[in-house]
Design an enzyme around this catalytic site. Structure first.
Site, mmCIF file in Angstrom:
data_model
loop_
_atom_site.group_PDB
_atom_site.id
_atom_site.type_symbol
_atom_site.label_atom_id
_atom_site.label_comp_id
_atom_site.label_asym_id
_atom_site.label_seq_id
_atom_site.Cartn_x
_atom_site.Cartn_y
_atom_site.Cartn_z
ATOM 1 N N LYS A 63 47.479 38.387 38.874
ATOM 2 C CA LYS A 63 46.256 38.540 39.661
ATOM 3 C C LYS A 63 46.394 39.783 40.537
ATOM 4 O O LYS A 63 47.269 39.855 41.403
ATOM 5 C CB LYS A 63 46.003 37.306 40.517
ATOM 6 C CG LYS A 63 44.712 37.385 41.332
ATOM 7 C CD LYS A 63 44.502 36.115 42.144
ATOM 8 C CE LYS A 63 43.237 36.177 42.967
ATOM 9 N NZ LYS A 63 43.035 34.962 43.785
ATOM 10 N N LYS B 215 43.834 38.283 35.643
ATOM 11 C CA LYS B 215 42.631 38.450 36.455
ATOM 12 C C LYS B 215 42.744 39.735 37.271
ATOM 13 O O LYS B 215 43.729 39.894 37.994
ATOM 14 C CB LYS B 215 42.461 37.243 37.397
ATOM 15 C CG LYS B 215 41.233 37.328 38.293
ATOM 16 C CD LYS B 215 41.150 36.168 39.266
ATOM 17 C CE LYS B 215 39.908 36.298 40.137
ATOM 18 N NZ LYS B 215 39.815 35.218 41.145
#
Length: 330
Positions: free
Chosen positions: A201, A254
């Site tokens: 992330k 992500k």
């Protein structure tokens, strides 16, 4: 031997022939739809930066869930927007918190839906960071404390499992978060609940609309001390490896669109199911361009979904899920 013996166009001559040799396909089972649920009654408020995405209060959730089910979508990712925030994000692990209430309601209405609970503190803290913040007066700086944050994240995950969540999805990027949550779930008797880790992330500019949606913008500083530097690829592999060793059941990248190279690298290196998160700004940019008539929205979205799958994603979290589901039926 090459042209004219080899003619690659031979396999492109008709739609039926192209379908016959298509290497990558998107199906309804690949899609996970995020929903935002808040306190109050009679609330269905469109998020201004995410056209077509809404905040729902619990009493209006049934209509939205029925549409999701009717479209054949089987998995949803639940984000809660609380009415109370404090320094430790206590409503994140409150048995009567918004995510817990929403999960119980969803399971009452549609027990077959796979409920994935986002497990973080940022929406629930008054400072907007994903963990416990310590202010160092001498150094005049604020630090997000790793191990102290893990304790609260474990409490959050266990409370979500108690409410009926099928999958715990920790998004906080604290070191050791998968191990801590796995141990906490197991000790609480939820050893069969899988963890969908936000393994890779990044501290990305692509989250802007989501922060409006989740009311989770940090009140000071940024999240660069715990979310990843967008320039780093080898570090992403280290993060994923750590999560595999700590007991993750899914890995995630992500954002997805600017990081397809890492989706491919994780796919090549690890055997766990791999999730691509098609994040808020990726959604909003397409919607904005489509509203101006600059692009073919359907063509762009479906090409993007194919790109995620071709890169190696097994599952796609996307705000386009309902649109994609409709188009797949046609």
């Amino acid at each position: 031997m090459a042209f004219p013996i080899i003619r690659n166009r031979r396999l492109r001559g008709s739609a039926a022939l192209r379908n016959l040799v298509r290497e990558t396909n998107v199906t309804i089972h690949d899609l996970i739809y995020p929903i935002f649920i808040t306190h109050g009654t009679g609330i269905k408020d469109e998020i201004s930066s995410m056209p077509g995405v809404y905040h729902y209060s619990l009493d209006l959730l049934e209509e939205e869930l029925q549409e999701i089910v009717d479209l054949g979508i089987q998995s949803i990712l639940v984000f809660g927007v609380p009415d109370h925030k404090d320094a430790h994000g206590s409503s994140a692990y409150d048995a009567h918190g918004i995510v817990q209430q929403a999960t119980r309601r969803i399971k009452e209405l549609h027990p077959q839906l796979v409920v994935i609970a986002d497990t973080c503190l940022c929406q629930f803290t008054d400072h907007g960071h994903c963990g416990v913040v310590h202010f160092d007066e001498q150094k005049q700086r604020a630090d997000v404390l790793n191990d102290e944050s893990l304790e609260l994240l474990v409490r959050t995950a266990v409370s979500q499992a108690e409410a009926g969540a099928d999958i715990i999805a920790p998004s906080n990027m604290m070191d050791g978060f998968v191990y801590a949550i796995r141990q906490g779930l197991d000790e609480a008797g939820y050893d069969q609940i899988p963890i969908m880790s936000y393994s890779v992330k990044f501290a990305s500019a692509f989250y802007g609309p989501f922060r409006e949606a989740a009311h989770s913008a940090p009140q000071f500083g940024d999240r660069k001390t715990y979310q990843m530097d967008p320039a780093n690829g080898r570090e992403a592999l280290r993060e994923a490896q750590s999560d595999v060793l700590e007991g993750a059941d899914f890995l995630m990248v992500k954002p997805a669109l600017a990081y397809m190279d890492l989706i491919r690298q994780l796919r090549d290196q690890f055997d766990l199911p791999l999730v691509a998160y098609n994040v808020s700004a990726e959604y909003s940019m397409v919607k904005a361009a489509a509203m101006q008539g600059w692009i073919d929205e359907r063509a762009i979205i479906m090409e993007t979904m194919i790109g995620f799958k071709r890169a190696g994603a097994d599952l796609i979290i996307t705000y386009f899920a309902k649109d994609v589901a409709r188009w797949l039926r046609e």
